[in-house]
Scaffold this motif. Structure first.
Motif, short mmCIF file in Angstrom:
data_model
loop_
_atom_site.label_atom_id
_atom_site.label_comp_id
_atom_site.label_asym_id
_atom_site.label_seq_id
_atom_site.Cartn_x
_atom_site.Cartn_y
_atom_site.Cartn_z
N PHE A 189 0.84 -1.18 0.00
CA PHE A 189 0.00 0.00 0.00
C PHE A 189 0.88 1.24 0.00
CE2 PHE A 189 -2.58 -3.30 1.94
CZ PHE A 189 -3.77 -3.15 1.26
N PRO A 190 0.44 2.30 -0.66
CA PRO A 190 1.23 3.53 -0.65
C PRO A 190 1.29 4.11 0.77
CG PRO A 190 -0.88 3.90 -1.72
CD PRO A 190 -0.79 2.43 -1.43
N ILE A 191 2.40 4.72 1.10
CA ILE A 191 2.59 5.35 2.41
C ILE A 191 2.35 6.85 2.24
CG2 ILE A 191 4.28 5.87 4.22
CD1 ILE A 191 5.59 3.18 3.56
N ASP A 192 1.61 7.44 3.18
CA ASP A 192 1.36 8.88 3.13
C ASP A 192 2.67 9.65 3.06
OD1 ASP A 192 -1.34 8.37 3.33
OD2 ASP A 192 -1.45 8.81 5.48
N ASP A 193 2.67 10.75 2.33
CA ASP A 193 3.88 11.55 2.15
C ASP A 193 4.45 12.08 3.46
OD1 ASP A 193 3.82 11.19 -0.59
OD2 ASP A 193 2.73 13.05 -0.97
N ASP A 194 3.58 12.33 4.44
CA ASP A 194 4.06 12.89 5.71
C ASP A 194 4.54 11.83 6.70
OD1 ASP A 194 1.46 11.98 5.98
OD2 ASP A 194 0.91 13.50 7.46
N CYS A 195 4.62 10.57 6.26
CA CYS A 195 5.09 9.48 7.12
C CYS A 195 6.47 9.02 6.67
CB CYS A 195 4.12 8.32 7.09
SG CYS A 195 2.51 8.72 7.79
N ALA A 196 7.34 8.78 7.63
CA ALA A 196 8.73 8.41 7.32
C ALA A 196 8.88 6.94 6.96
CB ALA A 196 9.62 8.74 8.51
N ASP A 197 8.02 6.07 7.51
CA ASP A 197 8.16 4.64 7.27
C ASP A 197 6.81 3.95 7.44
OD1 ASP A 197 7.72 4.15 10.08
OD2 ASP A 197 9.83 4.57 10.43
N PRO A 198 6.73 2.68 7.09
CA PRO A 198 5.45 1.95 7.18
C PRO A 198 4.85 1.93 8.60
CG PRO A 198 6.97 0.71 5.83
CD PRO A 198 7.75 1.85 6.42
N GLN A 199 5.69 1.82 9.62
CA GLN A 199 5.17 1.78 10.99
C GLN A 199 4.50 3.11 11.36
OE1 GLN A 199 5.07 -0.93 13.21
NE2 GLN A 199 3.63 0.45 14.19
N GLN A 200 5.13 4.22 11.00
CA GLN A 200 4.54 5.53 11.28
C GLN A 200 3.21 5.69 10.52
OE1 GLN A 200 6.76 8.97 10.00
NE2 GLN A 200 5.77 10.28 11.51
N HIS A 201 3.18 5.22 9.30
CA HIS A 201 1.96 5.27 8.50
C HIS A 201 0.85 4.46 9.16
CE1 HIS A 201 -0.56 5.36 4.89
NE2 HIS A 201 -0.73 4.06 5.05
N PHE A 202 1.18 3.25 9.61
CA PHE A 202 0.21 2.40 10.29
C PHE A 202 -0.31 3.07 11.56
CE2 PHE A 202 -0.71 -0.76 13.57
CZ PHE A 202 -1.76 -1.44 12.97
N ASP A 203 0.61 3.60 12.36
CA ASP A 203 0.21 4.27 13.60
C ASP A 203 -0.72 5.45 13.32
OD1 ASP A 203 1.77 2.45 14.97
OD2 ASP A 203 3.46 3.85 15.24
N HIS A 204 -0.36 6.24 12.31
CA HIS A 204 -1.16 7.42 11.94
C HIS A 204 -2.55 7.01 11.48
CE1 HIS A 204 -2.18 11.30 10.17
NE2 HIS A 204 -2.46 10.66 9.03
N ARG A 205 -2.63 6.03 10.58
CA ARG A 205 -3.92 5.57 10.05
C ARG A 205 -4.77 4.92 11.14
NH1 ARG A 205 -5.88 6.49 4.81
NH2 ARG A 205 -4.16 7.47 3.73
N SER A 206 -4.15 4.13 12.00
CA SER A 206 -4.88 3.47 13.08
C SER A 206 -5.49 4.49 14.03
CB SER A 206 -3.96 2.54 13.87
OG SER A 206 -3.46 1.54 13.03
N HIS A 207 -4.68 5.48 14.40
CA HIS A 207 -5.16 6.51 15.31
C HIS A 207 -6.31 7.28 14.67
CE1 HIS A 207 -5.12 9.52 18.45
NE2 HIS A 207 -5.10 10.44 17.51
N ARG A 208 -6.17 7.62 13.38
CA ARG A 208 -7.21 8.37 12.68
C ARG A 208 -8.50 7.56 12.61
NH1 ARG A 208 -6.18 10.12 6.70
NH2 ARG A 208 -7.73 8.57 6.16
N SER A 209 -8.40 6.28 12.33
CA SER A 209 -9.59 5.43 12.26
C SER A 209 -10.30 5.35 13.60
CB SER A 209 -9.22 4.02 11.79
OG SER A 209 -8.72 4.06 10.48
N TRP A 210 -9.54 5.14 14.65
CA TRP A 210 -10.15 5.05 15.98
C TRP A 210 -10.79 6.37 16.38
CZ3 TRP A 210 -11.56 1.10 18.82
CH2 TRP A 210 -11.00 -0.13 18.55
#
Length: 75
Positions: free
Chosen positions: A46-67
């Motif tokens: 999956f593409p990683i958001d431009d403002d995320c440095a790595d896949p883990q940061q992207h996951f954390d950001h998306r998870s937090h946003r979803s919750w």
């Protein structure tokens, strides 16, 4: 196993057609040749958001946003 057309025909609902389309989109991202032969699970990329440095940061950001969208905040 059912064909794509058979899966679409299971239900007439719009949400079902969208779920089928999403499933097809995911399936197209998976490399089928050699899948699992070397013992490694193959998952779609999956593409990683431009403002995320790595896949883990992207996951954390998306998870937090979803919750947060569902009224829950996970820290």
């Amino acid at each position: 196993m059912r064909s794509t057309e058979e899966m679409y025909a299971v239900r007439d609902d719009e949400w079902w057609a969208e779920a089928c389309a999403n499933t097809v989109a995911l399936a197209e991202r998976i490399e089928v040749d050699g899948m699992g032969i070397d013992g490694h699970l193959r998952l779609p990329e999956f593409p990683i958001d431009d403002d995320c440095a790595d896949p883990q940061q992207h996951f954390d950001h998306r998870s937090h946003r979803s919750w947060t969208l569902f009224g829950h905040v996970v820290l």
